[in-house]
Each structure stands twice: as C-alpha cells, then as structure tokens.
Design an enzyme around this catalytic site. Sequence first.
Site, PDB file in Angstrom:
ATOM      1  CE  LYS A  28      -3.721  -0.669   2.358  1.00 13.70           C
ATOM      2  NZ  LYS A  28      -4.444  -0.950   3.613  1.00 13.70           N
ATOM      3  NE  ARG A  97      -6.539   4.143   4.753  1.00 16.57           N
ATOM      4  CZ  ARG A  97      -7.805   4.029   4.402  1.00 16.57           C
ATOM      5  NH1 ARG A  97      -8.321   2.870   4.134  1.00 16.57           N
ATOM      6  NH2 ARG A  97      -8.578   5.089   4.352  1.00 16.57           N
ATOM      7  N   GLY A 106      -8.684  -7.696   4.761  1.00 14.02           N
ATOM      8  CA  GLY A 106      -9.432  -7.876   5.991  1.00 14.02           C
ATOM      9  C   GLY A 106      -8.593  -8.296   7.176  1.00 14.02           C
ATOM     10  CG  MET A 108      -2.923  -6.210   8.590  1.00 18.08           C
ATOM     11  SD  MET A 108      -1.998  -6.550  10.065  1.00 18.08           S
ATOM     12  CE  MET A 108      -0.848  -7.741   9.402  1.00 18.08           C
ATOM     13  NE  ARG A 341      -5.969  -4.850  -3.695  1.00 18.63           N
ATOM     14  CZ  ARG A 341      -6.593  -5.330  -2.663  1.00 18.63           C
ATOM     15  NH1 ARG A 341      -5.967  -5.484  -1.536  1.00 18.63           N
ATOM     16  NH2 ARG A 341      -7.859  -5.660  -2.738  1.00 18.63           N
ATOM     17  CG  HIS A 457     -14.150  -9.850   4.624  1.00 20.74           C
ATOM     18  ND1 HIS A 457     -14.480 -11.155   4.907  1.00 20.74           N
ATOM     19  CD2 HIS A 457     -12.896  -9.674   5.070  1.00 20.74           C
ATOM     20  CE1 HIS A 457     -13.464 -11.732   5.515  1.00 20.74           C
ATOM     21  NE2 HIS A 457     -12.489 -10.865   5.638  1.00 20.74           N
ATOM     22  CB  SER A 786      12.559 -41.622 -13.761  1.00 20.07           C
ATOM     23  OG  SER A 786      11.375 -40.912 -13.496  1.00 20.07           O
ATOM     24  CB  CYS A 854       7.920 -40.496 -12.718  1.00 18.80           C
ATOM     25  SG  CYS A 854       8.778 -41.748 -11.759  1.00 18.80           S
ATOM     26  CE1 TYR A 874      10.468 -37.987 -17.541  1.00 22.95           C
ATOM     27  CE2 TYR A 874      12.566 -37.986 -18.695  1.00 22.95           C
ATOM     28  CZ  TYR A 874      11.595 -38.639 -17.921  1.00 22.95           C
ATOM     29  OH  TYR A 874      11.803 -39.932 -17.538  1.00 22.95           O
TER      30      TYR A 874
END
Length: 902
Positions: A28, A97, A106, A108, A341, A457, A786, A854, A874
């Site tokens: 914020k 704030r 919600g 704080m 934000r 909220h 693997s 895997c 992979y």
Amino acid sequence: MTTTQHRTSFVFDFAEGSREQSDLLGGKGANLAEMTRLGLPVPPGFTITTTACRSYLTTGEVPPGLADEVAAHLGRLEQELGRELGDADDPLLVSVRSGAKFSMPGMMETILDIGLNDRSVHGLAKHSGDEHFAWDSYRRLLQMYARTVLDVPDELLHAAMAPQYGVHGVATPEELPTAAIQSVCAALKAVIAHHSGREFPQDPREQLELAINAVFRSWSTPRAQLYRRQENIPDDLGTAVNVMAMVFGNRGPDSGTGVAFTRDPASGEPGVYGDYLQNAQGEDVVAGVRNTIPLIQLQGIDADSYEKLMAAMNKLELHYRDLCDIEFTIERGRLWILQTRVGKRTAAAAFRIAVQLVDEGLITMDEALARVSGTQLSQLMFPRFDSSHDTAVLARGVAASPGAAVGVAAFDSATAQRFAAEGQPVILVRRETTPDDLPGMVAAEGIVTTRGGKTSHAAVVARGMGKTCVCGVATLTVDPEARRAVTPDGEEIAEGDLLSVDGLAGTVYRGRVAVVPSPVVAFFEKGAESNDADELVTAVDRILRHADQVRTLGVHANADTPADARRSRRFGAEGIGLCRTEHMFLGERRQFVEELILAEGPAEQQAALDRLLPLQRADFTEIFTAMDGLPVTVRLIDPPLHEFLPDLTDLSVRVAVDHVQGRIDPENDRLLAAVRRMHEANPMLGLRGVRLGIVIPGLFALQTRAIAEAAAAVAAAGGDVRPEIMVPLVASEQEMRLVRSEIEEVIATVAAETGQQVATRIGTMIEVPRAALCAGSIARSADFFSFGTNDLTQLTWAFSRDDVEATIFPRYLENRVFAVSPFETIDPNGVGRLVRIALAEGRAANPDLVVGVCGEHGGDPRSIEFFAAAGLDYVSCSPFRVPVARLEAGRATVTASSSDTR
Ligand code: PEP
Ligand code: MG
C-alpha cells in the site's frame, strides 16, 4: 564533540518512495508513493517501514528514534495543511492503515479520524458546519479504536449503541440524530474505560502512537497467521503503517466512497466495474453492511468526479500495465484516491486479461505467461454446473467468485469447520463475513452472503482463495441464532440442508445440481479439431502454446492404461514417463501371480509365466500404439509380492475353522504356508522393486519379453515405437548390473526371434537415498534416471506417507516444521539436495544420461520450478496435470530469465 550517526530511516513521506519499495514500505505504501509521483490526487501522509515493525515484533518495543521521526513527519504534514493534529478549533485528522508487502484483505484493521477528542469534535463541527458529521466521525473513531487498539469485543460495543437504534427506529449508527450519537459516544467511552481499565486517550499524539503499535501487533493475530499460512506468505515480513490526512466521504450526498476496477476481476471483461456508496466513509463499502450501487451510476450523481476517476484509472492501468483496483473517496465533489494495487482476479480473468493486454500492446507474451499460474489453470479445469439443468433458482445475488459448489448449509464459521472436519462439503451462509469468519471460509466449498457486492470482504477473500462465492443475496433472510435462512415466500433452509451455489451465474439452488466438465478440459479433449472455443479457452490455448515454445523442461505423463495414454497425448504430453505395471497383475490375473509364487519347480513357474505373457503383451501393444513416435517408460513391477496373496489373518482363520470342522484342503494349507513365509513386518522396506526381480527368477524376464514382443509387433506394423524399461527401488550399482544384463539378454532373444531391432533404453528410478548418493556408479549401467520423489521423500524423512499425513502433519504444519507437505511440494533442502547430488554425479559419470521425475511432485507448480532450475530434462505427472506442468515449465523459463537480467 558531535558524532554523525547514519541510522536507517523508519519513516518516509508519500512523496519520497516508489512502487519498487514494497519490501520496505509495504504494498500500500509503495503504491501510494507511486501515485503521488504520478500526480494523482492522493491525500498527503507518510509510511512507517516494515523494518520498524519487525524491530517492534522482535523486541516488544518501538525502535529508538521512531517516535522522533514520526513527530517530524507529522510536523511537516501539519505545516503543509496548515492545521494541527487534533487542534481544538480546526483539527487535522489522520487515518492509520496497515499495509504489508502482500495484500492481506481484511486481516489488518484500519483506524479513521485519529485526532478527534472531547474538544476537537466541537472544532470539527464548527469548521465543517456539520455537527452530525463531526459527532458521527468521533463515534467511528471510538468504535474502531476500542476494537482495534484496546481489544474491546464487538458485542460490547454493539450493546452500547443498540438502545439508541431502538429509540430512533434506525438500523445503523450514522442514521441517528446528533444528540443520540453524542449519547452513543458517551456510552462507548464508558465501555472502553470499564473493559480496558483506562480512559479513551484524549491526547491526539498518544492516539496516533498507540494506533501505530496496534497495527504492528496485528501482524501476529491468529487471523493474520492463518491467512499467511493459506497463502504461503512468510511470517517474518512485518507490516508497514500508513498515516494519511483524512478526507471524508460522509459529508452529505455530494460525498461518498467506492472501489473501482479497471476490468472485471471476476470475468476479465474490459469496462467499468466497481461499487459506490454515497455519503459513506472508509470501510463501509468493504464491510458490505449497506448495499452499494454500481460504479457506473456515479456518472449521473457527479459527472465531473466520475470523469476524473476514469482518467485516473486509465492512467494507472497504463502505468502498471495490469488490472488495478482503486479505493477512492469523494469529499464535497472533490475526488481523492486512497489506495491502488494490481488487483486480485479469478483464474478466468487472469488468463483473459493477460491476453487482452498483449493484444493492446501493453505486455509481451512472456509477461502474459508470467502473470498466470498453474494453480489458476487447474481451477479452470474443474467441472461446472450443467447449463441445461432445470432446477428452480432458490435465490439470486452477485456473482462474486466463480465455481460450482455443492454442500450443506452452515450458518457460522465454527459449524462450517465442524462439518468439514466430518468430511461433509459445506456452504457457509452469512449476512456478511468479517475476518473472524476466515476459518469457516477456508473450510467451506462455497460462500453465500446476503449483503455486500463484488468488493465485500466475502467476495475479495473468496476470489483470493479460489472459492465459489455469491454475495448480496438480498432475498434471503439469515438468522444465525436460529440456524436457518428464509426466502420471501417462507421457504426455510435449515442447517445441514444441501445447497448448490453457482458463482458464475450468482445463483443458489436447493439440493444437488449436476456438474459438467470445464470448457477448458473439453477443448483439450477435442484438441485441434475444436472450433467452438470461447475467449477464455482461446486465451488459455495461446498462453499454453507460448509456454511450449519457451520451455526447456519436457512434460511427460504417468499413464498405465491405453485410455490414459491417449488422454495425456491430447493434453500435450511428450511421452509416458511412468507406466506402472502393478495393475496389470490385479483383478482376475491375480490368480496367475499366486500360482507363480506358489510354483513348485521351474516347470510350474514357467507355466504361470506363460499364462501372464500374452496378457501383458496386449497391454503394452495398445499403449505403444497410442504413443506412436513418443517414448514410453515402462516400470517393472514394484509392490511387495504379498499384496497379490490373501490376507494372512483372514486365511489363518479360514484354515483354522476348516481344521476344527475336519475339512482339510491341502491347497489352502500350502497357500497359508506361503503367505506366512512371505509375511513382512515392514513390507514397504521389504521384498519389492528390484529385489523381486532378483529373488523371483523369471519375473522381470517375463515383463521384458512382453514389452519387447509388443514393441516388435508395433514396429512390424509400421509404428514408431520407443520403449524404455525402468527398474524400481534400485540402491546399488550391482543390482542395476544384474538386472540390466537379464533385460538385455531377453531383448536380444526377442530381436532374434522377431527380426525386429527395437532400440530400448534401460534405466532406473532414483527413489532410495542410497541411489541418489551413489548415482555416479549407478549411472554407468543406466541410460536414464527418473526421480521417484514419493518414495524418496518417504525414505529421506522416514515418513510412511499413508500414516503420517493424517496423524502428524496437521501439527507439523501448525508449528511450521514445514509450510507445505513435503509430499505435495518438493522439500528443497533435503530431498531436493539429493536430487541435485544425483543429477550432478549421474551426468558426470554418463554425459548422455536423460533425467526426469515421475513422483507426484512432477505436477506441482512450485516443485516444477525447482526441477527446471535444477536442470532436469522432463517432469512426468498425471494426465490432468499435463497442461499445468506445460504452463509452469514455460513460466520457469521466463521468470528465470527475467531474474537473470534484473
Ligand atoms: C515414486 O516413488 O515417486 C514413484 C513414482 O513410485 P510409486 O509412487 O509408484 O512408488
Ligand atoms: Mg516409488
């Protein structure tokens, strides 16, 4: 003598920071600084850093120097505005704030109107010319301060105000006449004094100091901790505190407050979205206490402010190059932006917005890929309600968070948790939710509220958690005490009644509504032939194709039936990374395995193997055909052999009863002897995997022959077959060598018999810690590794997964032994270290070694990031997770390259 000390600053004016500083200023604070730099109308103020909070949380005291710095910045603010905090004539008021690095909706508390006291309330009344406004502001301060700073329970505060509601026939305190609000203020002060043992502080600077400390402390409330655990936010970040000059949305009909989104956070649709509440302040919108109006209607109320708001939103979206959400206040026709934000959004909105922004030239495809996640994609792959159902709608509200939830009604958080603990899916039904409802929301499948809109909220938190939510169902009357809700025509919903909630349509139904597969899954199933793709499906497809282009990590599937093999291919798998063969020995084939185990002499044994061979060969032929041109890794049989035999206790009882009754069955006696012989105290550490292959002659040879003959048949029919044979549970080079030579011999024999030379690679799982530690020597006899991270996690932690997940893990998670189950996300320091060691030593010994994973972790977004960074070739996961893995593998590439250049 003077010494110059360089100390860290704990306080920054909004004009001093920027959006890059969210570690220090919180999200914020950083965004307020950024908006101030952009020249948007932000009320002036300053931010106290997260460093100060961390220091307070560690020592229990504010860091030295903080009080002086706050005083200096407050002095500057007073000078700039020409008013003093809490001045008796014309007071400056401020809001306080919280604002952590990651938004915690919600969690704080906010405190408005700091600076009001028994004297300055008169000054505010005189200066504003509005006594009602001044006293209502004081009432708000007392109420918020009592709750947040002095921990006075809400019920006591409501009880202090309620008598006046009755006298004046109103439902909310701001509707009371001024004299009644004055009485409410007196009553609130009395409750504060009685409950907290101290008077409400009249000194404005003390008010500010205590409020700042309370924000610091609120970081550690159980609610905040629970949220952080849910969202995986580290516990040691701390929060910043924002102190801002007050502007007032409650100064009459030309004032108000609202929340606006630059695009629809639920669907991603471009346009004007948000809620506005006339003559209201602060948290009134978010709390959902009064019903808001759609933002578009502000145009008719105050065209000038509306235009300015649209311009500010446009500026912010172009600047942040993303969906922004904004909190604003209009005070007597003047617009103020209080917060912005990058807005939270649903999974569907995330994909649509990312692609829209690419098409608008604001971001690249790489950025679009980085802005969506595998978790979001998996949400889109859940089923939804069948649109052709004809169940009558019980009630309608605002479609706040999409999804199809079916569960039993619970009217409070505790009941929701209890039902969920009993294994029942739950729909939490509330008038509105507050942070206290968070545990119930976590437990619920879906949430229904009767008040509030898309920014209440309930809506914000549900979207963040990916839960279905319908808000503002105004026709339902909820009575939490009586544990029921009632429709206008008197139909009652009792606790435990089954409800279906459609978060996309905003509707609630009684009973169970049928669900259908998601359109995204339907698209994957149809593949390239599909031409009925909607915008969402097209967005997902475009981003996935881009992920495929950029990723270096391959994606294979764990599939052991032809149907799963075909599905995984449609979903984009580039091979089968694990074809388990256990199920091929179950069902009616179990009998043949039993015969194999009980065989007396090689002839009987061979007969049993001969019966199994054609069945196995048919299994493989179909799978190889389905995966034409792609590798198929077949794992030889793994589970303990006793799993194929009857249960020891059952069989013992049966034989004992037979004996007592004089019935002797030599077959059963023989079976019991074998079961006894094979009984193990710790079967998962016993005769399984490669050990079976060494102890039971012919078993691995049989499987290899089936694989080789199937491959030869498919190759003879013109197929491109690429079989790989994988040995489970190997711990030593010698085991691998023994098995490898047996496998090679069979392959050579089959090649001679069939005339088909099929290149077949032979490799091993790395799922025993010793294998990881001796990977260099094992790699000399293996073409591939693997990682079986399921067993590797069990054996590294010495956890039996099936046992510990229910008994030990809840406590471990609560106490942060780990933040997430190591069976879900790879434990990077322990199991992950073994992976890195085995990879490095294996590749050093055998540069051609192909390495994959895997275990279940192969489909987990955070683990995929780890495997990509470690340098695996992979991952292999269940067919349904293949698209998620493709996406995450692509993200791993783009996020790694963006952090390289940072
Ligand atoms: C593993 O251990 O990770 C693995 C894939 O094997 P299984 O789950 O079959 O034991
Ligand atoms: Mg295993």
